[in-house]
Every structure is written in structure tokens, then in C-alpha cells.
Write a protein that holds these residues in place. Structure first.
Motif, PDB file in Angstrom:
ATOM      1  N   ALA A  26      -9.460 -24.776  29.731  1.00 57.45           N
ATOM      2  CA  ALA A  26     -10.649 -25.652  29.696  1.00 57.45           C
ATOM      3  C   ALA A  26     -10.230 -27.115  29.609  1.00 57.45           C
ATOM      4  O   ALA A  26      -9.218 -27.444  29.007  1.00 57.45           O
ATOM      5  CB  ALA A  26     -11.517 -25.303  28.492  1.00 57.45           C
TER       6      ALA A  26
ATOM      7  N   LEU B  12     -17.915 -26.817  27.591  1.00 53.51           N
ATOM      8  CA  LEU B  12     -16.826 -25.844  27.515  1.00 53.51           C
ATOM      9  C   LEU B  12     -17.035 -24.647  28.435  1.00 53.51           C
ATOM     10  O   LEU B  12     -16.149 -23.819  28.575  1.00 53.51           O
ATOM     11  CB  LEU B  12     -16.654 -25.363  26.068  1.00 53.51           C
ATOM     12  N   SER B  13     -18.215 -24.541  29.051  1.00 49.73           N
ATOM     13  CA  SER B  13     -18.404 -23.391  29.928  1.00 49.73           C
ATOM     14  C   SER B  13     -18.757 -23.782  31.354  1.00 49.73           C
ATOM     15  O   SER B  13     -18.297 -23.155  32.297  1.00 49.73           O
ATOM     16  CB  SER B  13     -19.447 -22.436  29.345  1.00 49.73           C
TER      17      SER B  13
ATOM     18  N   PHE C 208     -12.946 -25.200  35.462  1.00 45.65           N
ATOM     19  CA  PHE C 208     -11.770 -24.885  34.643  1.00 45.65           C
ATOM     20  C   PHE C 208     -10.483 -25.120  35.424  1.00 45.65           C
ATOM     21  O   PHE C 208     -10.476 -25.098  36.650  1.00 45.65           O
ATOM     22  CB  PHE C 208     -11.804 -23.415  34.225  1.00 45.65           C
TER      23      PHE C 208
ATOM     24  N   VAL D 107      -9.228 -19.398  28.135  1.00 44.97           N
ATOM     25  CA  VAL D 107     -10.678 -19.259  28.306  1.00 44.97           C
ATOM     26  C   VAL D 107     -10.979 -17.791  28.562  1.00 44.97           C
ATOM     27  O   VAL D 107     -10.400 -17.182  29.459  1.00 44.97           O
ATOM     28  CB  VAL D 107     -11.164 -20.112  29.488  1.00 44.97           C
TER      29      VAL D 107
END
Ligand code: FES
Ligand code: FES
Lengths: 701, 164
Positions: free
Chosen positions: A297, A386-387, A391, A619
Motif C-alpha cells: 500500500a 488504504l483500499s 497498490f 495488503v
């Protein structure tokens, strides 16, 4: 026609690069933007040296798409190499134009004038003329290519104590995009699901609209957001909306499996891009092994943020994107307006290590501002940060090789599996902006291709710098990935170098040769050998140190992208319950140094971040969706876990300046893994090097 | 029609100045500082109590302002990063961070300066070990400025005369 550095050739108008101000300052504009890496300071140092002006009198303007040179993305450690070279050349041309104007007034020829402290003087004279006094006499609306080649003064204004030009302001008050406020500005937030494959089905718009402070609720297909009078009220309204939204699951996620096992079940586009002809020399032994790294991440500390303001059908967007011009193109397509209607202005954000949510939130802000009829700032929540940020791509690497009786590597095969490492806006022919895919009239993303060679994406740094006999290199691009990926510091270099440098140690051990000696024997490039020797010397490398008993040391080396900065380091670790990196002693060759402390800072940051990736970061996901929703789910290397870092700069002042922000990632990862193997006698080949994996490796030995 | 939030007025002092803030009843101290008082040197990070970017001093103690409700600040003395400098002279911890160039992006930094300031100003001042423990628990730096931050703490301890 004068031969120009590439970025000046594509932006030849001198007035785009700098303005001589009435107030005796000089304003420079670079298409390479400040991302927390200190590039603004490096550019100021280059301009000051080349113009002969004190650095305090250089102003670095935040760039925008109205005026600044178009220099693509601030990425790939190219900023000093390309952007700096262009800035230097442009400043030299401007200095010579001003020298001519000064000579016309002071008498004599331009060539015999000196310029110090921003003042042109004849030899021996006290009196002179400053840039600002000559500004009326010099026209900067000139094409660089039409002017004779300037004499480059070279050098920089670096000296002990020369420091970042932007830090004092940031450490005392506002300084970031999050701190902006436009008249009449409202705050927006976007409602995004907890599962990457969920799409909004229904939302009780009236109920959300009735929440305190809410100005507008925007639903466009699967895109939904709220605009409110305050950010806290917008955030509260979105959480309220979340409880009243229903979602449709459009697809399931594959099970993660150990060490990217999910990659086995997905389609791949395979290319063998290098295969040497001929017979390999006879081998004394062969060896093969598998390595991997998980999704990583970005995890920037500040929220991805943007501000948008519409005026009729034209929009102005403030963004901390790495590429304001490519973002502008992406926004125009996504918003279905002409390119000329979109202006993007860069503003500083928190540290950025690749494509985080900066670009995506810019489209969010433009969409919400258009619907609300007000200027709008949008900040992402920590969970979305963070999502929903792209990534860093996961990777698997398989290496096989053969070694002759004299310890020479005779064969080498490297295969890498990875989703694309690039999906930036402006890359490919689709629209690479998150919200664009979810609109009622959606845009398609660009075809999932990886970054092209020679820089490469998943294959970056896969070609060994070593002489390894007969080579075969294969890149498998996995277009269907469970979580979205785009550029993250170093791209494929982190895992490819981790694999190569681990494998070298494995071969060296089987051949009974010291790892430092083994590397040097297989290298021809003197700069590579020099940094390895310097790192070994700094660490007091002892080939007879047998390691074991829980402490060990290991080496790692790479030349970033095989064309950038050289970095080698020795990591010292202790392994008990978990791995502790005690020291990282390294050496870097980044060519001629522009800002010494800036290089050290970038290398140190690269070392800490790489240690964090290598030891701790992964992740995860599950059937329920994203597995990382808060900092609690994604611990980074802490203060007490931070190693002592020593960095030697091996400088060749005649070599072109190179960026240093990405060179450490792979070597540090490998040095840690090699040190763990030295400490324990067993090897862990999958990142992160967790307690569980180490215990399993010991068990299996 | 936009629904009006329930507002409350709270009085406290910020950097020695008495203020009254009228804000939504559940506003955080962070929102009050940044939105209502325009003191934006206090950074907005996770707003969930993990990263420490929002740290300020409340009656001298380092506190994460994002998870401090405004009502809890009523009557208290708040110090923000803007309150550390006296004219052009920076606060000693701020100065130490600047001398050590203990930042890359600098986004996490102000919160850390506040924490270290609070811990070194308390009586007795915290040790380096204690400071690092607090940083481990309540602060995050993603840029990897930790080695420099640790050096800045050493420098600040030397200047302020704390215990090693
Ligand atoms: S913003 Fe307060 S702890 Fe992160
Ligand atoms: S300096 Fe960027 S997060 Fe710490």
C-alpha cells in the motif's frame, strides 16, 4: 539548431521556465513537482548556480498547465537527470541573453562580464547591473533552439548547511493542499464500498440530503458523493449514507493463498524478451528458487485531496498528482469537456511514492464541484486511502542458474509474474481514473499493459547487471488482478533485485565463494564494483565471519533500472522472535551531486521504507473485501525498529546527475534476506519476512 | 434546503489567546483548529487516532486533536505548532527538527514536534527511550524520516537539557 536536453526540446519557449521578477527575485517553473522528495530545492540549487544568483532569491513556483513546461510525470528518478538538465540549460541560455543586455549597457563584450550575486560586472568594476535592472531589455519569449549553445557553468550552490527551501514554512504553518481554502468552498466526500467488486445499487438520497450541513448528494451510476458546508459534516453524512446504501457484488475475489498463489489461476500475457543464442559452458551445479512480494500500500500519511472550481464549462483543479499534464488529459476525457477547458495546478501533498489516490480524488472533486455549483475540496477517508488507492503490484519470480567448476555463472533464467505496474491517467487510450469507471455512462480503463522496456514495469531490473553466461528472461503480465495496481516506488525493481541478489548469495554459498567476491567477479562496470567495495568497507565486511547464532550480515546491490543510480549496502540483523535490522551501511553513486543532504535524505527514506516493505507490509483481502481499512491493519516500521543508517556518497562530478529516491529498495530487501540467511542458515524467499515464515523455514531445514 | 447542524459554543485558549468557537456539537478539536480558527499547521491525517499528524498540546500534554472532542477542550490551554515560535525564533524542538532536516514531505512532522515538545517540557522531562515509546505508539512517518527524527530528538534533548 542547438542540441537541447530532451525536456527543453519539447518545451523550448524560455519564458515557460523562468521569469525575472521586478523585486530582484527569479521565479522558476519546473514540470517536475515537489512530492516531499526535495526536488524544488534541487531545481533552485541548479538554477541559482547556473544563473549566478543566490539561492534565496530563487522562487520555485507551483506549476500549472497554463504555463509550466510539460515534463510528463515526476517519477522514475528522472527529475534531476532530465528535468534538472533542462532547467540548467534554460537558465544558462537566459544568463547569456542577460549578459548581452548587460554588455550593451556596460560596454565591452558579454563574454568578459562576470555574474555573481545576480549582478553582471566588467572585470575589476564595482558597479554592475542586476537581472531585475535588465529585465526590460531581454525578451524571454524566445525559442531555446534558435539561440547559440550556452556555456554551462555547471555545479550547484550546495554547501554544508544548505537545506530544503520548503521545510521552514511547512514546520511552522500551512503548506499543503489540505490547507487550501477558496472563497465559497464546500467539502465533499465520496461513498465507496468495502469490497473492490461491489457497485452501488440503491441509496436513500433524500435521507442523506436531510443530514446537517449537506448541500448536495450526487449519484451518477455507481458513483456517489456528498457535498457539505464542513468536511466533518460531509464525512458524517457519508457514514450515514453507507448504512443506507445497498451494493451489488459484480465478481468474487480469488482466495489469496500463500505467496501470491492466486496468480496460478489467472490469464497471462507472456513474453521472452531476452534469450541468448549458443551453448552454455558446462556446469558443475544447478540451482533454482522462487521468490515473491505481496501487494504493497502507498499509505501516504495525509489524505489524498483535491480542490475543483468550475466557471461555466471550464474547470480548475488543484492536485498533488505526479503529472499535472497527463491528469489534465484524463480529466478532460472523464468529464467529457475539451482539453482547453481544464487547468490543473500542482499543490504540495504529503509524501508520495508513486500513484496514490491523488489523481483519482481530482476527478472526485471535479464531479462533486460540478454538481454542487460551488468550489469543492475532497479528502479521502483513511479507509479509502488504504483500499481504493492503487497498490504497488505483487510479484513472483522464478530463478534458475548454473555455475561452472571455477565458480563462474554459466546460465541464468529469470521469469517474473506480475500485474501491470502502471495504470496512470494519460497512460494508454482509456481513462485511468477511478470514478470514471463507475459513472452511469462509464469510461473504460486503458488496456492493462505494463510499462514498456527499457524502463519496464514488472520486468524492471530483471536483466542482471552481472555477466551470467547464457540468459533467458521472461515476463508474464497478469491483466486480471484482484486489487488495482499502479506505480509504486521502484516498480518491479524491489522484488527482481531481491530475487537476483538472494539467488546470487545462494549460488555463492554452493560455490564456496564469499558473496562480495562472487559479485565483483561477475561485474565489469567499475562504478558498480566501486559502490560494492565502498559498502563492504563501511561495514567492515569480513569474508570469514561465519554468522549464525541469530546475528548475521548480508549484502545487496543494484543499478536502478540498469541506467540510474548505483547503490550497494550491507545489512546487519539479529533474529529472535522477529527480524531486527540493526544497521544498513551503504554506498551510492548518483553521478554529480546537486544537493548532498537531499541525496542522503532520499536514500535514508528509501532504506527505511524498503525495510518496512520487506519485513512487515502485506495488503490482504478476503471474501468480505479489502483487508486493510485502517492503520491498525497495516503497521509500518516503527521508530524503535529503525536501523542505524550510514551512507557513503561515491561521487563522480563529471558523470550526469541521477535521481536517488528509488535505488535502495531492491538492494535493502536483498541485504536483509541475505543477512537473515547468514544469521540462521536458512533462507526466506517470500516477503514480508515474518516470524511465521522464518519459523517455517527453520522447520523445513 | 440545507439542514442546520446543532451548534455549540466552547471557550478555550489557543497559543495564549482566548477564543470561542461555535461548531457542530460533535466537532473535534482538530476541526475547530483547522476549520474554525484557520490554524492549519496542525495536520489532518487519518482522523482515527493512529498517525499523530494532528497532535497539539492540551494544558501542556500532547494529545491527538482528531479524537479529542471540542467539548473536552473547553476551558483548556491549547498550544499548536503556530504557538511555538516567538517572532522569528523557532521553538527549540522545531529548530532541532529544522537543523537536522528531519523530514521529507514534512506532513507527519508538526505532530511529532508537538509530542516531543510536550514530553521535554514536562517535569521531569521524558527520556529519549520514553519519547521513542510514545512515537512508536502514536506517530507514523511513511517517508522514512525516522533516522533524522531520532537525531532531532537527541539535539532537542541536548538543547533543552532533558535526560538522555
Ligand atoms: S489525524 Fe489524528 S491521529 Fe491521525
Ligand atoms: S516526512 Fe513524510 S510522512 Fe514523515
Amino acid at each position: 539548431m542547438t542540441d537541447l536536453p530532451s525536456n527543453l526540446k519539447s518545451n523550448p519557449l524560455l519564458s515557460r521556465w523562468l521569469t525575472v521578477d521586478e523585486a530582484d527575485t527569479i521565479t522558476i517553473r519546473s514540470g517536475k513537482v515537489e512530492l516531499g522528495q526535495g526536488i524544488a530545492t534541487a531545481m533552485a540549487a541548479i538554477a541559482a548556480a547556473e544563473l549566478g544568483v543566490p539561492v534565496e532569491r530563487i522562487r520555485v513556483e507551483n506549476t500549472d498547465t497554463l504555463r509550466a513546461p510539460e515534463e510528463g510525470w515526476t517519477a522514475g528518478s528522472f527529475s534531476v537527470e532530465h528535468g534538472g538538465a533542462a532547467m540548467r540549460f534554460a537558465c544558462a541560455l537566459v544568463r547569456e541573453l542577460f549578459a548581452e543586455a548587460a554588455a550593451a549597457r556596460l560596454g565591452g563584450s558579454a563574454g568578459e562580464l562576470s555574474v555573481e550575486d545576480g549582478v553582471f560586472r566588467r572585470p575589476g568594476a564595482n558597479e554592475g547591473l542586476g537581472y531585475h535592472q535588465l529585465r526590460g531589455a531581454v525578451d524571454l519569449e524566445r525559442m531555446a533552439g534558435d539561440l547559440p549553445a550556452p556555456k554551462l557553468r555547471g555545479g550547484t550552490v550546495d554547501r554544508p548547511g544548505f537545506s530544503r527551501i520548503d521545510l521552514r514554512g511547512k514546520l511552522t504553518g500551512p503548506g499543503f493542499i489540505q490547507d487550501m481554502a477558496l472563497p465559497g468552498m464546500a467539502w465533499g466526500r465520496v461513498l465507496r464500498p468495502d469490497h473492490p467488486k461491489d457497485r452501488l445499487a440503491t441509496l436513500d438520497v433524500a435521507a442523506v440530503k436531510a443530514r446537517p450541513g449537506v448541500i448536495a448528494v450526487v449519484v451518477d451510476g455507481g458513483f456517489a458523493g456528498v457535498v457539505a458546508e464542513r468536511d466533518d459534516l460531509a464525512a458524517a453524512a457519508v457514514e450515514f449514507a453507507r448504512k443506507r446504501a445497498t451494493w451489488t457484488r459484480t465478481a468474487a475475489l480469488p482466495p489469496m493463498g500463500e505467496a501470491n498463489a492466486w496468480m496460478e489461476g489467472v490469464p497471462k500475457n507472456s513474453t521472452t524478451f531476452l534469450a541468448d543464442e549458443g551453448e552454455a559452458a558446462p556446469a558443475a551445479f544447478r540451482h533454482e528458487a522462487d521468490y515473491s512480494r505481496p501487494y504493497i500500500a502507498h499509505a501516504s500519511v495525509g489524505p489524498s485531496t483535491a480542490v475543483a472550481r468550475w466557471d461555466g464549462d471550464a474547470v480548475e483543479v488543484w492536485s498533488h498528482s505526479q503529472g499535472i499534464y497527463p491528469l489534465r488529459k484524463g480529466l478532460a476525457k472523464a468529464l467529457r469537456v475539451d482539453l482547453e477547458k481544464v487547468t490543473v495546478r500542482h499543490a504540495h501533498g504529503s509524501g508520495c511514492y508513486g500513484q496514490n489516490g491523488a489523481d483519482d480524488v481530482a476527478l472526485d472533486a471535479a464531479l462533486l464541484a460540478r454538481a454542487a455549483g460551488r468550489p469543492v475540496m475532497v479528502q479521502w477517508s483513511r479507509a479509502d486511502e488504504l483500499s481504493w488507492s492503487p497498490f504497488g503490484a505483487p510479484m513472483r519470480v522464478h530463478l534458475s542458474g548454473a555455475v561452472a567448476a571455477d565458480g563462474t555463472i554459466t546460465e541464468w533464467a529469470h521469469e517474473v509474474w506480475s500485474p501491470p505496474h502502471l495504470a496512470r491517467p494519460g497512460f494508454g487510450d482509456g481513462v485511468n481514473l477511478l470514478a470514471a469507471w463507475h459513472l452511469a455512462e462509464p469510461h473504460a480503463p486503458s488496456a492493462p499493459n505494463d510499462a514498456p522496456r527499457p524502463q519496464g514495469g514488472g520486468d524492471r531490473n530483471s536483466v542482471p547487471l552481472y555477466k551470467v553466461g547464457k540468459r533467458r528472461l521472461t515476463h508474464h503480465v497478469l491483466p486480471e488482478r484482484p486489487l488495482h495496481t499502479s506505480a509504486m516506488r521502484g516498480l518491479g525493481a524491489h522484488c527482481n533485485v531481491f530475487a537476483i541478489e538472494s539467488f546470487l548469495d545462494e549460488l555463492a554459498a554452493q560455490a564456496g565463494i564469499d558473496p562480495v567476491e562472487f559479485r565483483i567477479r561477475h561485474l565489469e562496470d567499475p562504478r558498480a564494483i566501486a559502490v560494492i567495495r565502498a559498502a563492504a568497507a563501511a561495514a567492515g565486511w569480513d569474508p570469514k565471519d561465519a554468522g549464525g547464532e541469530g546475528t548475521g550480515r548480508g549484502i545487496g546491490f543494484a543499478r536502478y533500472k540498469n541506467s540510474g543510480a548505483y547503490y550497494a549496502c550491507v545489512a546487519t540483523v539479529s533474529v529472535e522472535e522477529k527480524v531486527r535490522v540493526l544497521k544498513v551501511q551503504g554506498a551510492v553513486d548518483a553521478g554529480a551531486i546537486v544537493h548532498r543532504d537531499g541525496v542522503l535524505n532520499q536514500v535514508e527514506g528509501g532504506v527505511v521504507q524498503a525495510a518496512s516493505w520487506t519485513l512487515k507490509e502485506e495488503v490482504r483481502w478476503s471474501d468480505a473485501g479489502f483487508g486493510v481499512r485502517s492503520w491498525a491493519d497495516y503497521p509500518l516500521l516503527s521508530f524503535s525498529e529503525t536501523p542505524v543508517i550510514e551512507t557513503v556518497i561515491v561521487e563522480d562530478p563529471s558523470a550526469p546527475s541521477l535521481g536517488a529516491g528509488e535505488c535502495a529498495a531492491g538492494p535493502v530487501a536483498a541485504a536483509i534476506a541475505n543477512a537473515v540467511a547468514h544469521a540462521l542458515g536458512v533462507r526466506v524467499r517470500h516477503m514480508p519476512l515474518t516470524h511465521e515464515r522464518i519459523a517455517a523455514a527453520i522447520e523445513a531445514a | 434546503m440545507t439542514a442546520v447542524p446543532v451548534l455549540e459554543t466552547r471557550s478555550f485558549s489557543v497559543n495564549g489567546r482566548d477564543v470561542a468557537v461555535t461548531a457542530p456539537e460533535d466537532a473535534s478539536l482538530l476541526a475547530a483548529l483547522r476549520h474554525d480558527l484557520d490554524l492549519k499547521g496542525t495536520r489532518v491525517g487519518c482522523t482515527e487516532g493512529y498517525c499523530g499528524a494532528c497532535t497539539v498540546l492540551v494544558d501542556g500534554r500532547p494529545v491527538q486533536s482528531c479524537n479529542t472532542p471540542l467539548w473536552a477542550a473547553a476551558g483548556k490551554a491549547i498550544t499548536t505548532i503556530e504557538g511555538l515560535a516567538q517572532g522569528d525564533v523557532l521553538g527549540p524542538v522545531q529548530e532541532a527538527f529544522l537543523i537536522e532536516q528531519a523530514a521529507q514531505c514534512g506532513y507527519c512532522t508538526n505532530g511529532m514536534i508537538m509530542t516531543v515538545t510536550g514530553l521535554l517540557m514536562q517535569n521531569p522531562p521524558a527520556t529519549k527511550h520514553e519519547i521513542v515509546e510514545v512515537l512508536d505508539e502514536r506517530h507514523i512517518c511513511r517517508c522514512g524520516a525516522q533516522p533524522r527524527i531520532l537525531r532531532a530528538i537527541d539535539r532537542a534533548i541536548a538543547v533543552i537539557g532533558g535526560r538522555k
